[in-house]
Design a protein around this motif. Structure first.
Motif, PDB file in Angstrom:
ATOM      1  N   ILE A 101       8.780  14.881   1.355  1.00 54.49           N
ATOM      2  CA  ILE A 101       7.688  15.018   0.382  1.00 54.49           C
ATOM      3  C   ILE A 101       7.453  16.494   0.084  1.00 54.49           C
ATOM      4  CG2 ILE A 101       5.194  14.742   0.022  1.00 54.49           C
ATOM      5  CD1 ILE A 101       5.430  12.120   1.698  1.00 54.49           C
ATOM      6  N   ARG A 102       7.363  17.299   1.113  1.00 57.31           N
ATOM      7  CA  ARG A 102       7.072  18.728   0.922  1.00 57.31           C
ATOM      8  C   ARG A 102       8.167  19.444   0.148  1.00 57.31           C
ATOM      9  NH1 ARG A 102       3.470  21.094   5.416  1.00 57.31           N
ATOM     10  NH2 ARG A 102       4.586  22.939   4.802  1.00 57.31           N
ATOM     11  N   ARG A 103       9.417  19.024   0.348  1.00 58.45           N
ATOM     12  CA  ARG A 103      10.547  19.627  -0.392  1.00 58.45           C
ATOM     13  C   ARG A 103      10.631  19.120  -1.821  1.00 58.45           C
ATOM     14  NH1 ARG A 103      13.692  19.368   4.505  1.00 58.45           N
ATOM     15  NH2 ARG A 103      14.275  17.253   4.038  1.00 58.45           N
ATOM     16  N   GLY A 104       9.944  18.023  -2.120  1.00 56.47           N
ATOM     17  CA  GLY A 104      10.043  17.439  -3.449  1.00 56.47           C
ATOM     18  C   GLY A 104      11.226  16.500  -3.584  1.00 56.47           C
ATOM     19  N   SER A 105      11.848  16.132  -2.466  1.00 58.24           N
ATOM     20  CA  SER A 105      12.973  15.188  -2.511  1.00 58.24           C
ATOM     21  C   SER A 105      12.501  13.779  -2.828  1.00 58.24           C
ATOM     22  CB  SER A 105      13.709  15.184  -1.164  1.00 58.24           C
ATOM     23  OG  SER A 105      14.171  16.474  -0.856  1.00 58.24           O
ATOM     24  N   ILE A 106      11.254  13.463  -2.456  1.00 56.15           N
ATOM     25  CA  ILE A 106      10.622  12.197  -2.847  1.00 56.15           C
ATOM     26  C   ILE A 106       9.246  12.513  -3.417  1.00 56.15           C
ATOM     27  CG2 ILE A 106      11.909  10.784  -1.194  1.00 56.15           C
ATOM     28  CD1 ILE A 106       9.366  10.684   0.549  1.00 56.15           C
ATOM     29  N   ASP A 107       8.795  11.653  -4.313  1.00 54.95           N
ATOM     30  CA  ASP A 107       7.477  11.830  -4.923  1.00 54.95           C
ATOM     31  C   ASP A 107       6.405  11.060  -4.167  1.00 54.95           C
ATOM     32  OD1 ASP A 107       8.569  13.416  -7.015  1.00 54.95           O
ATOM     33  OD2 ASP A 107       9.306  11.569  -7.936  1.00 54.95           O
ATOM     34  N   LEU A 108       6.756   9.900  -3.660  1.00 53.64           N
ATOM     35  CA  LEU A 108       5.847   9.064  -2.877  1.00 53.64           C
ATOM     36  C   LEU A 108       6.638   8.424  -1.750  1.00 53.64           C
ATOM     37  CD1 LEU A 108       4.036   7.007  -5.677  1.00 53.64           C
ATOM     38  CD2 LEU A 108       3.054   8.870  -4.355  1.00 53.64           C
ATOM     39  N   GLU A 109       5.967   8.183  -0.643  1.00 57.42           N
ATOM     40  CA  GLU A 109       6.586   7.421   0.431  1.00 57.42           C
ATOM     41  C   GLU A 109       5.993   6.024   0.406  1.00 57.42           C
ATOM     42  OE1 GLU A 109       6.986   6.904   5.208  1.00 57.42           O
ATOM     43  OE2 GLU A 109       5.288   7.986   4.370  1.00 57.42           O
ATOM     44  N   CYS A 110       6.860   5.031   0.448  1.00 55.14           N
ATOM     45  CA  CYS A 110       6.448   3.631   0.409  1.00 55.14           C
ATOM     46  C   CYS A 110       6.701   3.024   1.779  1.00 55.14           C
ATOM     47  CB  CYS A 110       7.247   2.875  -0.653  1.00 55.14           C
ATOM     48  SG  CYS A 110       7.185   3.662  -2.266  1.00 55.14           S
ATOM     49  N   SER A 111       5.737   3.171   2.660  1.00 52.91           N
ATOM     50  CA  SER A 111       5.922   2.675   4.016  1.00 52.91           C
ATOM     51  C   SER A 111       4.575   2.457   4.666  1.00 52.91           C
ATOM     52  CB  SER A 111       6.777   3.663   4.813  1.00 52.91           C
ATOM     53  OG  SER A 111       7.148   3.092   6.053  1.00 52.91           O
ATOM     54  N   ASP A 112       4.555   2.491   5.968  1.00 50.91           N
ATOM     55  CA  ASP A 112       3.347   2.202   6.741  1.00 50.91           C
ATOM     56  C   ASP A 112       2.818   3.459   7.421  1.00 50.91           C
ATOM     57  OD1 ASP A 112       5.487   2.455   8.479  1.00 50.91           O
ATOM     58  OD2 ASP A 112       4.735   0.962   9.880  1.00 50.91           O
ATOM     59  N   THR A 113       2.815   4.559   6.732  1.00 49.31           N
ATOM     60  CA  THR A 113       2.423   5.828   7.311  1.00 49.31           C
ATOM     61  C   THR A 113       0.908   5.894   7.507  1.00 49.31           C
ATOM     62  OG1 THR A 113       4.304   6.924   6.311  1.00 49.31           O
ATOM     63  CG2 THR A 113       2.483   8.328   6.990  1.00 49.31           C
ATOM     64  N   THR A 114       0.511   6.242   8.715  1.00 50.37           N
ATOM     65  CA  THR A 114      -0.901   6.351   9.044  1.00 50.37           C
ATOM     66  C   THR A 114      -1.435   7.709   8.618  1.00 50.37           C
ATOM     67  OG1 THR A 114      -0.521   4.932  10.956  1.00 50.37           O
ATOM     68  CG2 THR A 114      -2.564   6.193  10.945  1.00 50.37           C
ATOM     69  N   ASN A 115      -2.607   7.704   7.996  1.00 53.96           N
ATOM     70  CA  ASN A 115      -3.283   8.911   7.558  1.00 53.96           C
ATOM     71  C   ASN A 115      -4.037   9.492   8.753  1.00 53.96           C
ATOM     72  OD1 ASN A 115      -4.988  10.820   6.414  1.00 53.96           O
ATOM     73  ND2 ASN A 115      -5.589   9.525   4.700  1.00 53.96           N
ATOM     74  N   THR A 116      -3.569  10.636   9.262  1.00 57.15           N
ATOM     75  CA  THR A 116      -4.233  11.302  10.386  1.00 57.15           C
ATOM     76  C   THR A 116      -4.582  12.729   9.990  1.00 57.15           C
ATOM     77  OG1 THR A 116      -2.199  12.201  11.354  1.00 57.15           O
ATOM     78  CG2 THR A 116      -2.850   9.961  12.046  1.00 57.15           C
ATOM     79  N   THR A 117      -5.475  13.338  10.729  1.00 63.06           N
ATOM     80  CA  THR A 117      -5.873  14.724  10.462  1.00 63.06           C
ATOM     81  C   THR A 117      -4.676  15.661  10.535  1.00 63.06           C
ATOM     82  OG1 THR A 117      -8.040  14.245  11.404  1.00 63.06           O
ATOM     83  CG2 THR A 117      -7.449  16.552  11.184  1.00 63.06           C
ATOM     84  N   GLU A 118      -3.810  15.462  11.532  1.00 63.97           N
ATOM     85  CA  GLU A 118      -2.621  16.314  11.658  1.00 63.97           C
ATOM     86  C   GLU A 118      -1.703  16.163  10.454  1.00 63.97           C
ATOM     87  OE1 GLU A 118      -0.506  15.941  15.339  1.00 63.97           O
ATOM     88  OE2 GLU A 118      -2.352  16.097  16.511  1.00 63.97           O
ATOM     89  N   ARG A 119      -1.513  14.948  10.011  1.00 65.50           N
ATOM     90  CA  ARG A 119      -0.612  14.706   8.883  1.00 65.50           C
ATOM     91  C   ARG A 119      -1.191  15.219   7.573  1.00 65.50           C
ATOM     92  NH1 ARG A 119       1.513   8.673  10.626  1.00 65.50           N
ATOM     93  NH2 ARG A 119       2.888   9.413  12.277  1.00 65.50           N
ATOM     94  N   LEU A 120      -2.513  15.244   7.455  1.00 69.88           N
ATOM     95  CA  LEU A 120      -3.140  15.781   6.249  1.00 69.88           C
ATOM     96  C   LEU A 120      -2.865  17.277   6.084  1.00 69.88           C
ATOM     97  CD1 LEU A 120      -6.561  13.924   6.128  1.00 69.88           C
ATOM     98  CD2 LEU A 120      -4.791  13.926   4.353  1.00 69.88           C
ATOM     99  N   LYS A 121      -2.491  17.932   7.165  1.00 70.85           N
ATOM    100  CA  LYS A 121      -2.112  19.346   7.080  1.00 70.85           C
ATOM    101  C   LYS A 121      -0.733  19.500   6.445  1.00 70.85           C
ATOM    102  CE  LYS A 121      -4.791  20.446  11.186  1.00 70.85           C
ATOM    103  NZ  LYS A 121      -4.731  20.767  12.620  1.00 70.85           N
ATOM    104  N   LEU A 122       0.050  18.419   6.436  1.00 67.11           N
ATOM    105  CA  LEU A 122       1.424  18.459   5.922  1.00 67.11           C
ATOM    106  C   LEU A 122       1.550  17.912   4.515  1.00 67.11           C
ATOM    107  CD1 LEU A 122       3.244  17.097   9.110  1.00 67.11           C
ATOM    108  CD2 LEU A 122       3.031  19.490   8.381  1.00 67.11           C
TER     109      LEU A 122
END
Length: 173
Positions: A101-122
């Protein structure tokens, strides 16, 4: 999925694309600009996240999150006024999805990713559309009586998922 749910998907998808664009920083053009210019929406999916995203018997991405992203793609196409939006699927895994996502290789991830404070930094997250729960089962003959006793036990989970991390961080009693 009924029409009202499609409308909700549009809002969520738009917010997710905007959140992803905001998280990417100012080093690259916005995700929305890139989608418009390329007329391609690149969706990341995990092949091992059943029932949210996985490959069907023909090897195509499928699952609840994939269905949601496909519905959202139709609305993004309409909202961005792209007559022939191409959907490109890119397999990701739990070790590279945020980098993709950060590299722009994908625009959205379609999965079961949990929204956490640590991940919001990424990366950015859209609104929560699914809430899960961690459940642990042990045999009635097991000596395990408290959850903290699982700390040093073998366990099965998708590596690097939030449930695995939560158990690993549990304090000893």
């Amino acid at each position: 999925m009924n029409i009202e749910r499609y409308k909700k998907a549009a809002l969520v998808a738009t917010l997710m694309v905007q959140a992803t664009a905001a998280s990417a920083g100012d080093a690259k053009p916005s995700v929305i600009d890139r989608i418009k210019a390329s007329q391609t929406l690149t969706l990341g999916y995990r092949a091992d996240a059943f029932p949210y995203s996985y490959r069907d018997s023909q090897g195509r991405p499928t699952g609840y999150a994939v269905d949601f992203c496909e519905a959202a793609a139709k609305i993004i196409q309409k909202k961005l006024e792209i007559s022939g939006l191409t959907i490109a699927w890119r397999e990701v895994d739990d070790t590279n999805r945020f980098d993709e996502i950060r590299r722009g290789s994908i625009d959205l991830e379609c999965s079961d990713t949990t929204n956490t404070t640590e991940r919001l930094k990424l990366v950015g997250f859209g609104p929560t559309y699914f809430v899960g729960n961690l459940a642990i089962a042990v045999s009635d003959k097991s000596p395990i009586q408290r959850i903290d006793q699982l700390r040093d036990q073998d366990r099965k989970s998708t590596r690097l998922n939030s449930s695995h991390t939560d158990i690993s961080r549990m304090p000893s009693s």
